[in-house]
Structure formats: structure tokens, C-alpha cells
Design an enzyme around this catalytic site. Structure first.
Site, PDB file in Angstrom:
ATOM      1  N   TRP A 221      60.173  26.234  23.550  1.00 31.28           N
ATOM      2  CA  TRP A 221      60.566  26.616  22.183  1.00 31.28           C
ATOM      3  C   TRP A 221      59.887  25.686  21.187  1.00 31.28           C
ATOM      4  CZ3 TRP A 221      62.556  31.166  21.965  1.00 31.28           C
ATOM      5  CH2 TRP A 221      63.072  31.655  20.749  1.00 31.28           C
ATOM      6  N   ASP A 277      59.140  24.822  11.397  1.00 31.08           N
ATOM      7  CA  ASP A 277      59.763  25.355  10.190  1.00 31.08           C
ATOM      8  C   ASP A 277      60.904  26.300  10.534  1.00 31.08           C
ATOM      9  OD1 ASP A 277      58.358  27.544  11.168  1.00 31.08           O
ATOM     10  OD2 ASP A 277      57.589  28.149   9.213  1.00 31.08           O
ATOM     11  N   GLU A 280      60.280  28.865  13.023  1.00 28.68           N
ATOM     12  CA  GLU A 280      60.074  28.331  14.373  1.00 28.68           C
ATOM     13  C   GLU A 280      58.660  28.548  14.897  1.00 28.68           C
ATOM     14  OE1 GLU A 280      63.457  30.546  16.229  1.00 28.68           O
ATOM     15  OE2 GLU A 280      64.330  28.542  16.365  1.00 28.68           O
ATOM     16  N   GLU A 281      57.700  28.609  13.998  1.00 24.87           N
ATOM     17  CA  GLU A 281      56.336  28.946  14.407  1.00 24.87           C
ATOM     18  C   GLU A 281      55.309  27.871  14.070  1.00 24.87           C
ATOM     19  OE1 GLU A 281      56.897  33.781  13.732  1.00 24.87           O
ATOM     20  OE2 GLU A 281      55.944  32.543  12.204  1.00 24.87           O
ATOM     21  N   GLU A 506      67.878  42.482  12.011  1.00 23.92           N
ATOM     22  CA  GLU A 506      67.068  41.421  11.431  1.00 23.92           C
ATOM     23  C   GLU A 506      66.030  41.980  10.467  1.00 23.92           C
ATOM     24  OE1 GLU A 506      65.224  37.595  13.513  1.00 23.92           O
ATOM     25  OE2 GLU A 506      64.031  39.389  13.957  1.00 23.92           O
TER      26      GLU A 506
END
Length: 706
Positions: A221, A277, A280-281, A506
């Protein structure tokens, strides 16, 4: 016939006068509230009346006799005229705004209870969609496939509980109190769970997500993510302040403050280290992360002082000055927007900036640009640049929409996750920022247009110039009405693509608005409720942004570091070098371009000594660079936990086990080595007699080996 009382006043005039006094003096909001629910747009009218009454004509509620009333008629009529003109204008434009978007009123009326119910359904253990979640655990979504979101993210949970805390402060619903207390207990435990980012004392608070039974998620992750701790601190500070005001300081000291303090200590020590960030990238510095860190440290210092934690308060205040200094670096003055990420190779036009603005909304700070308040010129300019990026060529559902009308927006235009689609929460963030701005403009009864925000305001008045426009001016009315309609437009977009049952995923499809990705996303429901509250004029408590100042020079965090020596045994060919990169700033955030070079002085041992944050878990790898090509060690990543003090040495051997890529590396190095051999020298040396060849061989081998 028009009968008169005395020489001047007719009965009609007296009746009108009495009526005006009653309108001004009586508590109509409370009277009407006992009859029926008022439309949200009327709240501002009565609020204005109540706040203005004392300042405009304080003598009205205190008249003790008719003679006193009549003796004050000249000033009374002047004050009444000013008051009723303003009230009439406010009422007119409130009605016009409501009438201009009946779809928004209808959507809010139907969606609000649905969003509340679905939000609570995703919180364990009692939520209908939270099976398996422990008490106080917020699941991101009940979706188990395409994608699997049955996890609890520290960031998402904190943002949801921030809403719950504010809602409880407004209504004191017992069920919400239980949710808050369960959340406190769950987070106190979660902070102690060791995870791939570390332990409670070695960086583990930066771990982004966990299983819903509060065990660690150990898969690959984007970690660490440094926005979670300050967001959780803010949510719990809101609850702690309510508890203290209600006389329950002991519970705060015993249960809530320990959780908050751990998060604030982590934030104070790690704010200037990069991390992934909120999407998550990208591992870099993030505007959203820095902004939420600043707020948490400011309000955390205030709470610490209340509780007598003087040393903590001083430390948080000191670091908050450094954070707000760094926050200014994200502003791009030449293009008029916030560059949301410093890395990742994207444009930086990102919902990140709008989400930061609404999270840090402090109505007492007005339109302060240093803290990027929603109505500040920088925040409005950045919002326009972000929205305009989605107007054409990105989402087909936006085609044909006027250049000053609302559109569907996503995370950022380069997005490829699920094909790069609009998100409910990002579209609603635009509306919420605009509603927050309106709250401040109404409170201060003026709108300031600067050269920075001029392009934003010219969407609503093409001829407007830089200046300050009072609420009595036609320009103020035009701008306010335009922004209100613009904000409502983004809610209308969300309403258009919300299914009849009100469930929110989402994302929604860029071509037809169909729902995509995780179903029943908790953050989507929270985003509707916070946007609706802002439209209704909800004014949150000040968190201390008033009077924020930026120091002339930025400083670093107060976190200690230790000297760590990295040694790796690696044989190389001529011209090939060894570098190191990894998950923390001193190791350049997994950037092969900026990787740290090792020294071959003790070849084949390559070495470098670096200052590493103390008590920190991190991952890293060695890489080879040769003729512009980069070769990584084989998996898995190396991992290490730095000591709390002193120094450390890590001895390693280049890892070439088990991957085809490393076989390729070996072959490439071999061929490169053969290519670089001094063949002309070798052929010349070996062209003589056998004795001559034997004599030249040692020096030739030595040269090749070097």
C-alpha cells in the site's frame, strides 16, 4: 374617509407603525418554529434581525412609555427604514435563491435522512452494513469486490466522525454520543497496533488502513500517510471541547486527550516528511496534508493549554508556525492555483485544495488568504482553475454546459482509477466551499474582489472590477446571487446522478452518470451532509485561524534523528554505480532519479551514512545505474526500524534472488563489461611472443578489474 388620531397620524399609519415595531421586536423565528419548520433560506433573515436589532435601534425593545416612543420617532424611522430595506433585500434574494433551484431544496429534503441512515449503517457494531466491525469502527464501504473497501481508513473515519461530532454538538442525540465514545475507545486501541509503518513509537500512526477487526493490514500500500493523525485529532478535539464545556473535563483528560496527544506529537514530529497523499498515489508533500496538520496543531495547542499541558501547547504552537510557513509554498502565483502535490508529475489541479479549504473553514477568520479560507482570493481562484479543468474534453456529461455553470468534477484530470471518473464527494466539495464563502460574506456584509479573484467573480458579473462591495450595493447582490446559484448547481449535478433510493457510491460514470466503484461510500454520505449544513448557514466553532501569521523563515520539525550507515556488497562493472532510495525523505521517497549515491571506497562494499528520523519504520532498496539504465534489487523491499537514539549500521548483500529482471541485469552488466574492455590494448599486448603476452597479462587484468 381616513380617520386621524391627533393632527398627524392616521389609524392606518399607527397600524403600520405598530406592525413594524412588532416585526422588529417579537421573536418571530421561535414563534413560527412552534408552528412549522422554516425553509433554510429564512434562517439568515431572522439571524440578521436578532444580531442587528441591538446595534441599530437598541431603544426599541426598552421603550417604557408611549411618550418615550414618540420622542424617538425621527431616529426611530431612520433606523427602521435602514433595517427594513436590508431585511427586504435579504428576504427577496433568499426567496429568489430558493425559487431558482427547487431541485436542490427537494434533493436535500429527501437525501438528508437517507445519507444520515446510510452513514450510521457503516459504523460498527450496530450499523446494518458493518457486520464484523468492532465498536466505533467506521468502514469505508461495505463493498467486498470491485473494489474491496471493507477496511477502516484513519482519514475517512476521522472526516466522518468530525461530522458526527459537529452534529452531536448541535442536537445532543444520545445515539451519536455512543458513536463518539466508541470511536474514542477504538482509536485508543488502534494506535497500539503494530503495522507495516511501525509501532506506536516508531511511525505506526502513519499507517493508512486496517481491517475492521482492528488488526493490521500487511499488504502492499501507499504508506505512510500523514493526514490521518491530524484529522483524527481534529475530530476528537471538537468532541473534547464540547465535553469540557459540558463540565466533563475528567473524561477528556482520562480518555480523549491521550489519543489526541499521540496524534499531535506524531504530527509535530513528522509534518515536514513526505508521505502519500489523500488519494494514496503520490509520495510527496501534499497541500491537504499540510493544511490539516496546521489546523490540528493550532487547536491542539489551545486544548493542551486548557488541560494544563503547557509543554505540549508550546511545542505545538512552535511547529504550527513552521507549518503555515510551508503551506504558502503550494501557491502558484503565475497560474493562480494551489499546486496540490509537489511530486507525481501531475498538473497539481486537484480537489485536494477544495477539500483542504472546507476542512479548515473558520468563519471568524473571514477571507484570510494565509490559511486559504473558502472566500479568500487564493482559494476562489484555485477553485475556478480546478473546476475549469473539467469543463471540456474530460467528461462527456459536461459537454455543452455554459462556462460559468456547474459541472461534474473528479479528483484530478489525469486520474485513471476506474477510468478516471467524477466523484460525489469532490463535486460536493466545490459547493461546500462556495456555501462557506457565502456565510462569511453575509456576516461581514461585503464582498472583496482582488486581482487574484477577479476571474472567479467575472463568471457572475463580466464588468466587475477589483474593490470592496457593501451589502447595500447592487454589485454585492449580483455576485452573491450568482455564487449561490453556482453552488446550487453542483448539488444539482449530484442530485441528477443520485439513484432514486439515494444510495451513493464513490464515483459516477463520466459518460452517463451511472454509479461506479465502491457502493455506499461513507465519505460520500458525509460529504452530502456537510454541504447541506453549509447551505443552511451552519457556522462551525472557530478553531483559531484568526490572526494567523507567517514567519519570515520556515523551520523544520522538532523530531530527533540518528545516524544510520548503509553498507551493501555489490560487484559492478566499470562505470556502474550503486544508489539507495526508499520510503522516507532522507531516502528520496522512492525516486530513482534523486536516489542517494553510495561510496565505493571499500569496494566491493558500497557505503553511505545518512541522518534518519529516530524511532521510524521505513522501507528501502538499492539500485544500480549504468549508462542511463536503472536496475532495482529484487523483491521484497528491505525494511528497518531506526533506533530512538545513537547510531546504527546495516550490512547487506545485493539481492539478486529469484527474478528474471536480475538475470537480465547480470547479462546486461556482462555485455556492458565486455563492450567496455580495452580491446585495442589487449590485442596489441597479445600480438607479440608468448613471453611478452605473459608479461603484459597481469597489468591488463588489473586495468579491466578496476
Amino acid at each position: 374617509m381616513n380617520p386621524r388620531i391627533g393632527p398627524f397620524l392616521s389609524l392606518r399609519t399607527v397600524a403600520l407603525l405598530v406592525g413594524l415595531v412588532l416585526v422588529a421586536v417579537l421573536p418571530w423565528q421561535h414563534l413560527l418554529a412552534n408552528i412549522t419548520d422554516l425553509p433554510p433560506s429564512w434562517n439568515s433573515i431572522f439571524k440578521y434581525k436578532e444580531e442587528t436589532l441591538e446595534s441599530i435601534f437598541p431603544q426599541v425593545p426598552h421603550f417604557s412609555s408611549a411618550s418615550e416612543l414618540f420622542s424617538s420617532l425621527p431616529s426611530f424611522f431612520a433606523a427602521m427604514r435602514s433595517f427594513f430595506v436590508t431585511v427586504a433585500l435579504t428576504a427577496y434574494y433568499a426567496l429568489v435563491g430558493a425559487q431558482s433551484s427547487p431541485a436542490v431544496d427537494a434533493y436535500i429534503a429527501t437525501q438528508s435522512p437517507i445519507s444520515r441512515a446510510n452513514l450510521l449503517a457503516n459504523i460498527g457494531p450496530d450499523g446494518s452494513r458493518s457486520s464484523g466491525a468492532l465498536a466505533g469502527v467506521v468502514i469505508a464501504s461495505p463493498s467486498k469486490v470491485d473494489p474491496d473497501y471493507v477496511y477502516t481508513w484513519t482519514r475517512d473515519a476521522a472526516l466522518v466522525l468530525k461530522y458526527v461530532s459537529e452534529e452531536y454538538g448541535r442536537q445532543q442525540v444520545p445515539a451519536l454520543r455512543k458513536v463518539l465514545d466508541d470511536f474514542v475507545s477504538s482509536q485508543a486501541y488502534l494506535q497500539t497496533v503494530s503495522n507495516p509503518s511501525g509501532t506506536i513509537s516508531t511511525g505506526g500512526l502513519g499507517e493508512p488502513k486496517f481491517h475492521i477487526d482492528l488488526t493490521a493490514f500487511t499488504g502492499g500500500w501507499g504508506r505512510p500517510q500523514r493526514d490521518g493523525p491530524p484529522l483524527r485529532a481534529t475530530a476528537l478535539i471538537s468532541y473534547a471541547n464540547w465535553l469540557i464545556n459540558s463540565g466533563n473535563t475528567s473524561y477528556v483528560q482520562q480518555k480523549v486527550w491521550p489519543v489526541i496527544k499521540l496524534d499531535l506529537d506524531y504530527t509535530a514530529s513528522n509534518w515536514n516528511f513526505t508521505g502519500f497523499d489523500l488519494w494514496e498515489e503520490v509520495s510527496s508533500s501534499s497541500f491537504f496534508t499540510t493544511a490539516v496538520q496546521y489546523r490540528a496543531l493550532v487547536e491542539g495547542a489551545t486544548l493542551a493549554a486548557k488541560l494544563g499541558q503547557t509543554a505540549s501547547a508550546t511545542g505545538y504552537t512552535s511547529q504550527s508556525s513552521n507549518v503555515i510557513c510551508f503551506l504558502q509554498s503550494y501557491w502558484n502565483p503565475s497560474q493562480g492555483f494551489v499546486t496540490s502535490n509537489t511530486g507525481g508529475g501531475r498538473s497539481g489541479k486537484d480537489a485536494n485544495s477544495a477539500l483542504a479549504s472546507i476542512h479548515n473553514f473558520d468563519p471568524a477568520a473571514g477571507c484570510d488568504a494565509k490559511t486559504f479560507q473558502p472566500c479568500s482570493d487564493k482559494a476562489l481562484s484555485s477553485l475556478k482553475v480546478y473546476v475549469d479543468a473539467f469543463r471540456s474534453g474530460i467528461y462527456p456529461i459536461n459537454n455543452g454546459i455554459a462556462s460559468n455553470a456547474a459541472v461534474a468534477t473528479g479528483r484530478y484530470t489525469e486520474d485513471v482509477y476506474y477510468g478516471g471518473q467524477p466523484w460525489y464527494l469532490t463535486t460536493l466539495a466545490v459547493a461546500e466551499q462556495l456555501y462557506d464563502a457565502i456565510i462569511v460574506w453575509k456576516a461581514q456584509q461585503s464582498i472583496e474582489v482582488t486581482s487574484t479573484s477577479l476571474a472567479f467573480f467575472r463568471q457572475f458579473s463580466s464588468n466587475v472590477q477589483a474593490g470592496t462591495y457593501a451589502s447595500t450595493s447592487a454589485t454585492y447582490t449580483t455576485l452573491l446571487d450568482g455564487v449561490q446559484k453556482f453552488a446550487d448547481g453542483f448539488v444539482e449535478v449530484v442530485a441528477k446522478y443520485t439513484p432514486a433510493d439515494g444510495q451513493l457510491s464513490e464515483q459516477y460514470h463520466r459518460n452517463n452518470g451511472a454509479q461506479l466503484s465502491a457502493k455506499h461510500l461513507t465519505w460520500s454520505y458525509a460529504a452530502t451532509l456537510t454541504a447541506f449544513a453549509a447551505r443552511d448557514g451552519y457556522v462551525p466553532e472557530s478553531w483559531g485561524a484568526v490572526g494567523a501569521s507567517v514567519p519570515p523563515q520556515c523551520g523544520g520539525s522538532q523530531g530527533p534523528s540518528v545516524q544510520v550507515t548503509f553498507n551493501v556488497r555489490a560487484e559492478t562493472v566499470w562505470g556502474e554505480n550503486i544508489f539507495i532510495t526508499g520510503s522516507i525523505d532522507p531516502l528520496k521517497g522512492w525516486s530513482p532519479e534523486n536516489a542517494v549515491a553510495l561510496n565505493p571506497a571499500n569496494y566491493p562494499i558500497w557505503s553511505v551514512t545518512l541522518a534518519i528520523p529516530a524511532s521510524t519504520n521505513f522501507e528501502y532498496k538499492y539500485i544500480r545505474k549504468f549508462n542511463g539504465a536503472v536496475t532495482w534489487e529484487s523483491d521484497p523491499n528491505r525494511a528497518y526500524s531506526s533506533p530512538a537514539s545513537g547510531s546504527a549500521t546495516i550490512n547487506s548483500v545485493w539481492n539478486t534472488s529469484g527474478t528474471g529482471s536480475n538475470l537480465t541485469s547480470v547479462l546486461t552488466s556482462l555485455l556492458s563489461g565486455l563492450w567496455n574492455l580495452p580491446w585495442s590494448r589487449a590485442l596489441a599486448d597479445f600480438s607479440g611472443s608468448p613471453d611478452a603476452r605473459r608479461q603484459n597479462l597481469p597489468s591488463w587484468v588489473h586495468e579491466v578489474g578496476a
